[in-house]
Write a protein that holds these residues in place. Structure first.
Motif, PDB file in Angstrom:
ATOM      1  N   GLN A  56       0.804  -1.220   0.000  1.00 39.31           N
ATOM      2  CA  GLN A  56       0.000   0.000   0.000  1.00 39.31           C
ATOM      3  C   GLN A  56       0.840   1.273   0.000  1.00 39.31           C
ATOM      4  O   GLN A  56       0.419   2.311   0.486  1.00 39.31           O
ATOM      5  CB  GLN A  56      -0.982   0.008   1.176  1.00 39.31           C
ATOM      6  N   GLU A  57       2.033   1.222  -0.595  1.00 38.61           N
ATOM      7  CA  GLU A  57       2.832   2.430  -0.705  1.00 38.61           C
ATOM      8  C   GLU A  57       2.149   3.401  -1.674  1.00 38.61           C
ATOM      9  O   GLU A  57       1.461   2.979  -2.594  1.00 38.61           O
ATOM     10  CB  GLU A  57       4.254   2.116  -1.163  1.00 38.61           C
ATOM     11  N   GLN A  58       2.313   4.699  -1.433  1.00 39.05           N
ATOM     12  CA  GLN A  58       1.670   5.736  -2.237  1.00 39.05           C
ATOM     13  C   GLN A  58       2.715   6.427  -3.103  1.00 39.05           C
ATOM     14  O   GLN A  58       3.640   7.051  -2.578  1.00 39.05           O
ATOM     15  CB  GLN A  58       0.985   6.768  -1.340  1.00 39.05           C
ATOM     16  N   LYS A  59       2.577   6.330  -4.411  1.00 37.19           N
ATOM     17  CA  LYS A  59       3.504   6.995  -5.334  1.00 37.19           C
ATOM     18  C   LYS A  59       3.467   8.497  -5.084  1.00 37.19           C
ATOM     19  O   LYS A  59       2.416   9.077  -4.834  1.00 37.19           O
ATOM     20  CB  LYS A  59       3.129   6.706  -6.786  1.00 37.19           C
ATOM     21  N   GLY A  60       4.619   9.141  -5.119  1.00 39.15           N
ATOM     22  CA  GLY A  60       4.707  10.582  -4.929  1.00 39.15           C
ATOM     23  C   GLY A  60       4.749  11.025  -3.479  1.00 39.15           C
ATOM     24  O   GLY A  60       4.758  12.218  -3.199  1.00 39.15           O
ATOM     25  N   GLN A  61       4.765  10.075  -2.533  1.00 39.90           N
ATOM     26  CA  GLN A  61       4.827  10.424  -1.113  1.00 39.90           C
ATOM     27  C   GLN A  61       5.988   9.700  -0.442  1.00 39.90           C
ATOM     28  O   GLN A  61       6.152   8.497  -0.626  1.00 39.90           O
ATOM     29  CB  GLN A  61       3.555   9.981  -0.379  1.00 39.90           C
ATOM     30  N   LEU A  62       6.762  10.444   0.333  1.00 36.99           N
ATOM     31  CA  LEU A  62       7.770   9.827   1.185  1.00 36.99           C
ATOM     32  C   LEU A  62       7.021   9.260   2.386  1.00 36.99           C
ATOM     33  O   LEU A  62       6.284   9.978   3.050  1.00 36.99           O
ATOM     34  CB  LEU A  62       8.800  10.858   1.647  1.00 36.99           C
ATOM     35  N   GLN A  63       7.159   7.974   2.626  1.00 34.45           N
ATOM     36  CA  GLN A  63       6.439   7.329   3.722  1.00 34.45           C
ATOM     37  C   GLN A  63       7.419   6.608   4.636  1.00 34.45           C
ATOM     38  O   GLN A  63       8.434   6.093   4.190  1.00 34.45           O
ATOM     39  CB  GLN A  63       5.407   6.347   3.179  1.00 34.45           C
ATOM     40  N   ARG A  64       7.060   6.563   5.925  1.00 36.22           N
ATOM     41  CA  ARG A  64       7.918   5.921   6.917  1.00 36.22           C
ATOM     42  C   ARG A  64       7.097   4.934   7.743  1.00 36.22           C
ATOM     43  O   ARG A  64       5.972   5.212   8.130  1.00 36.22           O
ATOM     44  CB  ARG A  64       8.542   6.966   7.822  1.00 36.22           C
ATOM     45  N   MET A  65       7.733   3.811   8.033  1.00 34.95           N
ATOM     46  CA  MET A  65       7.123   2.780   8.871  1.00 34.95           C
ATOM     47  C   MET A  65       8.160   2.367   9.915  1.00 34.95           C
ATOM     48  O   MET A  65       9.305   2.086   9.570  1.00 34.95           O
ATOM     49  CB  MET A  65       6.748   1.579   8.007  1.00 34.95           C
ATOM     50  N   THR A  66       7.768   2.372  11.175  1.00 35.23           N
ATOM     51  CA  THR A  66       8.625   1.884  12.249  1.00 35.23           C
ATOM     52  C   THR A  66       8.041   0.562  12.723  1.00 35.23           C
ATOM     53  O   THR A  66       6.828   0.461  12.938  1.00 35.23           O
ATOM     54  CB  THR A  66       8.678   2.888  13.414  1.00 35.23           C
ATOM     55  N   ILE A  67       8.891  -0.438  12.873  1.00 35.36           N
ATOM     56  CA  ILE A  67       8.435  -1.759  13.310  1.00 35.36           C
ATOM     57  C   ILE A  67       9.170  -2.113  14.598  1.00 35.36           C
ATOM     58  O   ILE A  67      10.402  -2.075  14.657  1.00 35.36           O
ATOM     59  CB  ILE A  67       8.707  -2.837  12.247  1.00 35.36           C
ATOM     60  N   ILE A  68       8.394  -2.454  15.621  1.00 32.62           N
ATOM     61  CA  ILE A  68       8.931  -2.884  16.914  1.00 32.62           C
ATOM     62  C   ILE A  68       8.671  -4.384  17.018  1.00 32.62           C
ATOM     63  O   ILE A  68       7.515  -4.815  17.029  1.00 32.62           O
ATOM     64  CB  ILE A  68       8.240  -2.146  18.077  1.00 32.62           C
ATOM     65  N   PHE A  69       9.736  -5.161  17.056  1.00 27.19           N
ATOM     66  CA  PHE A  69       9.613  -6.615  17.202  1.00 27.19           C
ATOM     67  C   PHE A  69       9.840  -6.968  18.661  1.00 27.19           C
ATOM     68  O   PHE A  69      10.829  -6.555  19.249  1.00 27.19           O
ATOM     69  CB  PHE A  69      10.681  -7.340  16.365  1.00 27.19           C
TER      70      PHE A  69
END
Length: 135
Positions: free
Chosen positions: A70-83
């Motif tokens: 579900q990445e959006q073209k034209g947008q810088l996106q960030r995801m943080t994952i805590i395992f």
């Protein structure tokens, strides 16, 4: 930083969506959404939001493979994952090959109760970049 257009007596967010008073307050005061998941499946897909960033807290119950969506073209996106490992530990994690890491895929600590944090960025075009934050 949030920008709102109030010229027509109606708030419009940076993506052009109309916003009510409650949504304006939420947008200005809210932190990053954290979604908690218990991971019982051998593979999971973590989704980017329509805008902005998201965090996942994954309570591992077994080894798993992670893919991104579900990445959006034209947008810088960030995801943080805590395992977070269970009290028995030993839950290995593997990422989809589409993520470019600084040197190599990070080691996700498999010791009992250990915590590892990873950040994934989508460049707005086609590439995912990952780095180890803690662990």
């Amino acid at each position: 930083m949030s920008r709102f257009d109030m010229t027509q007596g109606l708030a419009k967010g940076s993506l052009g969506q109309e916003m009510t008073g409650g949504q304006i307050v939420d947008r200005l005061s809210a932190g990053i959404l954290v979604e908690n998941r218990i991971v019982n499946d051998p593979s999971i897909t973590l989704m980017f939001p329509k805008a902005g960033e998201i965090s996942y807290r994954l309570l591992l119950q077994k080894a798993c493979r992670i893919s991104l969506g579900q990445e959006q073209k034209g947008q810088l996106q960030r995801m943080t994952i805590i395992f977070q490992q269970p009290y028995e530990g030993n839950c290995e994690v593997e990422f989809d090959a589409s993520v470019k890491w600084q040197n190599r895929q990070p080691f996700i600590d498999t010791r009992a109760g250990s915590v590892t944090l990873v950040e994934i960025l989508f460049d707005g075009m086609s590439q995912f970049y990952g780095k180890l934050i803690y662990g």
